[in-house]
Design an enzyme around this catalytic site. Sequence first.
Site, PDB file in Angstrom:
ATOM      1  N   THR A 231       0.848  -1.191   0.000  1.00 24.34           N
ATOM      2  CA  THR A 231       0.000   0.000   0.000  1.00 24.34           C
ATOM      3  C   THR A 231       0.881   1.238   0.000  1.00 24.34           C
ATOM      4  O   THR A 231       1.788   1.355   0.823  1.00 24.34           O
ATOM      5  CB  THR A 231      -0.890  -0.028   1.265  1.00 24.34           C
ATOM      6  OG1 THR A 231      -1.801  -1.120   1.130  1.00 24.34           O
ATOM      7  CG2 THR A 231      -1.655   1.275   1.437  1.00 24.34           C
TER       8      THR A 231
ATOM      9  N   HIS B  89      -7.066 -10.732  -0.535  1.00 25.87           N
ATOM     10  CA  HIS B  89      -6.359 -10.344   0.700  1.00 25.87           C
ATOM     11  C   HIS B  89      -7.093 -10.916   1.907  1.00 25.87           C
ATOM     12  O   HIS B  89      -8.065 -10.343   2.386  1.00 25.87           O
ATOM     13  CB  HIS B  89      -6.286  -8.817   0.781  1.00 25.87           C
ATOM     14  CG  HIS B  89      -5.310  -8.297   1.806  1.00 25.87           C
ATOM     15  ND1 HIS B  89      -4.765  -9.074   2.801  1.00 25.87           N
ATOM     16  CD2 HIS B  89      -4.779  -7.056   1.981  1.00 25.87           C
ATOM     17  CE1 HIS B  89      -3.946  -8.330   3.544  1.00 25.87           C
ATOM     18  NE2 HIS B  89      -3.945  -7.102   3.058  1.00 25.87           N
TER      19      HIS B  89
ATOM     20  N   ALA C  93      -5.442 -11.563   4.762  1.00 29.17           N
ATOM     21  CA  ALA C  93      -4.453 -11.443   5.841  1.00 29.17           C
ATOM     22  C   ALA C  93      -4.632 -10.169   6.663  1.00 29.17           C
ATOM     23  O   ALA C  93      -5.537  -9.371   6.417  1.00 29.17           O
ATOM     24  CB  ALA C  93      -3.035 -11.483   5.233  1.00 29.17           C
ATOM     25  N   HIS C  94      -3.770 -10.037   7.683  1.00 30.82           N
ATOM     26  CA  HIS C  94      -3.486  -8.753   8.359  1.00 30.82           C
ATOM     27  C   HIS C  94      -4.658  -8.053   9.039  1.00 30.82           C
ATOM     28  O   HIS C  94      -4.655  -6.837   9.170  1.00 30.82           O
ATOM     29  CB  HIS C  94      -2.809  -7.789   7.371  1.00 30.82           C
ATOM     30  CG  HIS C  94      -1.470  -8.282   6.915  1.00 30.82           C
ATOM     31  ND1 HIS C  94      -0.833  -7.822   5.797  1.00 30.82           N
ATOM     32  CD2 HIS C  94      -0.648  -9.223   7.436  1.00 30.82           C
ATOM     33  CE1 HIS C  94       0.330  -8.461   5.645  1.00 30.82           C
ATOM     34  NE2 HIS C  94       0.465  -9.316   6.627  1.00 30.82           N
TER      35      HIS C  94
ATOM     36  N   TYR D 297      -7.850  -7.631   8.152  1.00 32.11           N
ATOM     37  CA  TYR D 297      -8.910  -6.992   7.363  1.00 32.11           C
ATOM     38  C   TYR D 297     -10.139  -7.911   7.294  1.00 32.11           C
ATOM     39  O   TYR D 297     -10.197  -8.925   7.986  1.00 32.11           O
ATOM     40  CB  TYR D 297      -8.357  -6.562   6.004  1.00 32.11           C
ATOM     41  CG  TYR D 297      -7.233  -5.551   6.202  1.00 32.11           C
ATOM     42  CD1 TYR D 297      -7.503  -4.298   6.764  1.00 32.11           C
ATOM     43  CD2 TYR D 297      -5.903  -5.868   5.927  1.00 32.11           C
ATOM     44  CE1 TYR D 297      -6.490  -3.388   7.023  1.00 32.11           C
ATOM     45  CE2 TYR D 297      -4.875  -4.950   6.188  1.00 32.11           C
ATOM     46  CZ  TYR D 297      -5.178  -3.716   6.729  1.00 32.11           C
ATOM     47  OH  TYR D 297      -4.182  -2.818   6.998  1.00 32.11           O
TER      48      TYR D 297
ATOM     49  N   ARG E 142      -3.875 -14.460   0.038  1.00 33.62           N
ATOM     50  CA  ARG E 142      -2.864 -14.191   1.062  1.00 33.62           C
ATOM     51  C   ARG E 142      -3.476 -14.389   2.441  1.00 33.62           C
ATOM     52  O   ARG E 142      -4.571 -13.891   2.717  1.00 33.62           O
ATOM     53  CB  ARG E 142      -2.335 -12.767   0.932  1.00 33.62           C
ATOM     54  CG  ARG E 142      -1.078 -12.561   1.758  1.00 33.62           C
ATOM     55  CD  ARG E 142      -0.484 -11.186   1.566  1.00 33.62           C
ATOM     56  NE  ARG E 142       0.967 -11.281   1.509  1.00 33.62           N
ATOM     57  CZ  ARG E 142       1.790 -10.327   1.935  1.00 33.62           C
ATOM     58  NH1 ARG E 142       1.317  -9.190   2.401  1.00 33.62           N
ATOM     59  NH2 ARG E 142       3.106 -10.490   1.867  1.00 33.62           N
TER      60      ARG E 142
ATOM     61  N   ARG F 233       9.575  -4.623   1.799  1.00 34.62           N
ATOM     62  CA  ARG F 233      10.376  -3.416   1.984  1.00 34.62           C
ATOM     63  C   ARG F 233      11.637  -3.386   1.141  1.00 34.62           C
ATOM     64  O   ARG F 233      12.031  -2.333   0.639  1.00 34.62           O
ATOM     65  CB  ARG F 233      10.683  -3.244   3.473  1.00 34.62           C
ATOM     66  CG  ARG F 233       9.412  -2.907   4.261  1.00 34.62           C
ATOM     67  CD  ARG F 233       9.583  -3.124   5.733  1.00 34.62           C
ATOM     68  NE  ARG F 233       9.742  -4.551   6.031  1.00 34.62           N
ATOM     69  CZ  ARG F 233       9.971  -5.048   7.236  1.00 34.62           C
ATOM     70  NH1 ARG F 233      10.064  -4.224   8.260  1.00 34.62           N
ATOM     71  NH2 ARG F 233      10.097  -6.352   7.419  1.00 34.62           N
TER      72      ARG F 233
HETATM   73  C1  LIG Z   1       4.605   0.160   3.065  1.00 34.69           C
HETATM   74  C2  LIG Z   1       3.969  -1.173   3.257  1.00 34.69           C
HETATM   75  C3  LIG Z   1       2.727  -1.419   2.701  1.00 34.69           C
HETATM   76  C4  LIG Z   1       2.130  -2.682   2.801  1.00 34.69           C
HETATM   77  N1  LIG Z   1       0.940  -2.915   2.186  1.00 34.69           N
HETATM   78  C5  LIG Z   1       0.427  -4.173   2.142  1.00 34.69           C
HETATM   79  C6  LIG Z   1      -0.720  -4.466   1.364  1.00 34.69           C
HETATM   80  O1  LIG Z   1      -1.295  -3.604   0.673  1.00 34.69           O
HETATM   81  N2  LIG Z   1      -1.189  -5.730   1.385  1.00 34.69           N
HETATM   82  C7  LIG Z   1      -0.577  -6.725   2.112  1.00 34.69           C
HETATM   83  O2  LIG Z   1      -1.039  -7.867   2.090  1.00 34.69           O
HETATM   84  N3  LIG Z   1       0.525  -6.473   2.824  1.00 34.69           N
HETATM   85  C8  LIG Z   1       1.060  -5.238   2.837  1.00 34.69           C
HETATM   86  N4  LIG Z   1       2.232  -5.000   3.523  1.00 34.69           N
HETATM   87  C9  LIG Z   1       2.981  -6.141   4.070  1.00 34.69           C
HETATM   88  C10 LIG Z   1       4.039  -6.601   3.034  1.00 34.69           C
HETATM   89  O3  LIG Z   1       3.436  -7.140   1.872  1.00 34.69           O
HETATM   90  C11 LIG Z   1       4.979  -7.667   3.637  1.00 34.69           C
HETATM   91  O4  LIG Z   1       4.249  -8.806   3.986  1.00 34.69           O
HETATM   92  C12 LIG Z   1       5.717  -7.119   4.851  1.00 34.69           C
HETATM   93  O5  LIG Z   1       6.339  -5.879   4.544  1.00 34.69           O
HETATM   94  C13 LIG Z   1       6.794  -8.086   5.354  1.00 34.69           C
HETATM   95  O6  LIG Z   1       7.677  -8.406   4.296  1.00 34.69           O
HETATM   96  P1  LIG Z   1       9.116  -7.695   4.138  1.00 34.69           P
HETATM   97  O7  LIG Z   1       9.898  -8.049   5.388  1.00 34.69           O
HETATM   98  O8  LIG Z   1       9.711  -8.327   2.903  1.00 34.69           O
HETATM   99  O9  LIG Z   1       8.904  -6.232   4.019  1.00 34.69           O
HETATM  100  C14 LIG Z   1       2.804  -3.724   3.498  1.00 34.69           C
HETATM  101  C15 LIG Z   1       4.045  -3.465   4.086  1.00 34.69           C
HETATM  102  C16 LIG Z   1       4.627  -2.220   3.975  1.00 34.69           C
HETATM  103  C17 LIG Z   1       5.989  -1.996   4.572  1.00 34.69           C
END
Ligand SMILES: Cc1cc2nc3c(=O)[nH]c(=O)nc-3n(C[C@H](O)[C@H](O)[C@H](O)COP(=O)(O)O)c2cc1C
Length: 373
Positions: free
Chosen positions: A31, A181, A183-184, A186, A233, A325
Site C-alpha cells: 500500500t 487479501h 491477511a493482516h 482486514y 494471502r 520493503r
Molecule cells: C509500506 C507497506 C505497505 C504494505 N501494504 C500491504 C498491502 O497492501 N497488502 C498486504 O497484504 N501487505 C502489505 N504490507 C505487508 C508486506 O506485503 C509484507 O508482507 C511485509 O512488509 C513483510 O515483508 P518484508 O519483510 O519483505 O517487508 C505492506 C508493508 C509495507 C511496509
Amino acid sequence: MAAKPSAIPLLAPYKMGKFDLSHRIVLAPLTRQRSYGNVPQPHAILYYSQRTTKGGLLIAEATGVSDTAQGYKDAPGIWTKEQVEAWKPIVDAVHAKGGIFFLQIWHVGRVSNSGFQPNGQAPISSSDKPLTPQRRANGIDVAEFTPPRRLRTDEIPQIVNDFRIAAKNAMEAGFDGVEIHGAHGYLIDQFLKDQVNDRTDQYGGSLENRCRFALEIVEAVSNEIGADRVGIRLSPFANYGECGDSNAEALGLYMAESLNKYGIAYCHMVEPRMKTVAEKVETPQSLLPMRQAFKGTFVAAGGFGREDGNKAVEEDRADLVAYGRLFLANPDLPRRFELNSPLNKYNRDTFYIYDPVIGYTDYPFLDSHHSVA
Ligand SMILES: Cc1cc2nc3c(=O)[nH]c(=O)nc-3n(C[C@H](O)[C@H](O)[C@H](O)COP(=O)(O)O)c2cc1C
C-alpha cells in the site's frame, strides 16, 4: 572458475500453472497511498515498471472491492469504470516489460471509520467489536476507528459478490490474476480469527464456519476468472488489528487443505515471525505444515533477505518468496540478488506519503558502471 551468479535458488525458473516465471523473487503487495481519490495515478506506471523483470511476478497493492471497502486515504479501488480505466496503462507498462501482474483485492472491514464510508455509515465486519485507536505504521498518526456494524447473514453474499466483480474488473483492466487479501486483520481475517469473530450463524463458531466466508470468495472469484488466475494471502499467525487466533496452526492448516479443492494458482502466507508489520521475532512456529498440505504454488513472505530467501527455496519451504520493503527500496532487487550487490535502505517515513516521486520512484538503480562486466 566462479560459479555463475544465476546459480542461486531464487533465480531458478518456476512454472506457476500457466505462468512461466523466470525467477522466484515476487513483489509483495505494498500500500503506498498515492492513488488520489481512490483512482490509480499515472505515476504508478513508472513505479511498477521499475520493479518489473521479464518473467517476474508482481502483486499490486491492496485495492478496494467496493465503496465500503476503504480505510486508508488514497488507496486504490477497482469498483468504478474510472478506476478500471486508470489501471490499464499501469498493467500495460508491466506487460510491455514481460512481467506477470496480479492485483490484490481487499475489504478492510472494521479497520475503517465513518469518514471513509458512504453516507458516513459504520464500517462492516463479522462482529460489532470495536477496534481501539492505533498508531499508523508511520509511527506518528493515530488511526481512529468507528465501531463496526455486524453483517447480517443475508448480507454476506453481497460482499462475496463484490469480490467477484472486482476480480472481473481486474481482468478487464488486463491483470493476469488477483490475490484475495485474507491477511493482516482486514475483513476476511475478521471472519477467520476467533479473537474477532463471535458470530453464531453459519459464518462463526467452528473452524469450518469461520473459514466459510473466505472460501466462498475463493470459489466465486475462481468461477468468475478461472482458478488458475487466483491467489490468496493469509497470515494465520499475525494478530495485527486485534485480530489473532487461539489456534493459528489449525487455522492455517484447515485453510491450506480446503484451498486444494479449488485448484487456485497460489497460496501466499506471511511468516509467523512477523508479529508486527515491521518487526521480526524469533518463533518456533513455522509455515511448513501449511506448505506441505497445500498442493499448489506456495509463496512465503515476511522478513526475507537474499540468504534466507535462497534457503527457503533450496529447502523446499516455498516455491516463491515475496519481498516487501527490500523491493520497495530496490527497484532492481532481482539483479542485486544476482550480483550479490549492496541494497538501498528503505525509508519508512516516505512509505505512505502522497508524493508521486519521493520515496516512490526515486530509489536508485545499481549504477551500471559500477557493475562488473
Ligand atoms: C509500506 C507497506 C505497505 C504494505 N501494504 C500491504 C498491502 O497492501 N497488502 C498486504 O497484504 N501487505 C502489505 N504490507 C505487508 C508486506 O506485503 C509484507 O508482507 C511485509 O512488509 C513483510 O515483508 P518484508 O519483510 O519483505 O517487508 C505492506 C508493508 C509495507 C511496509
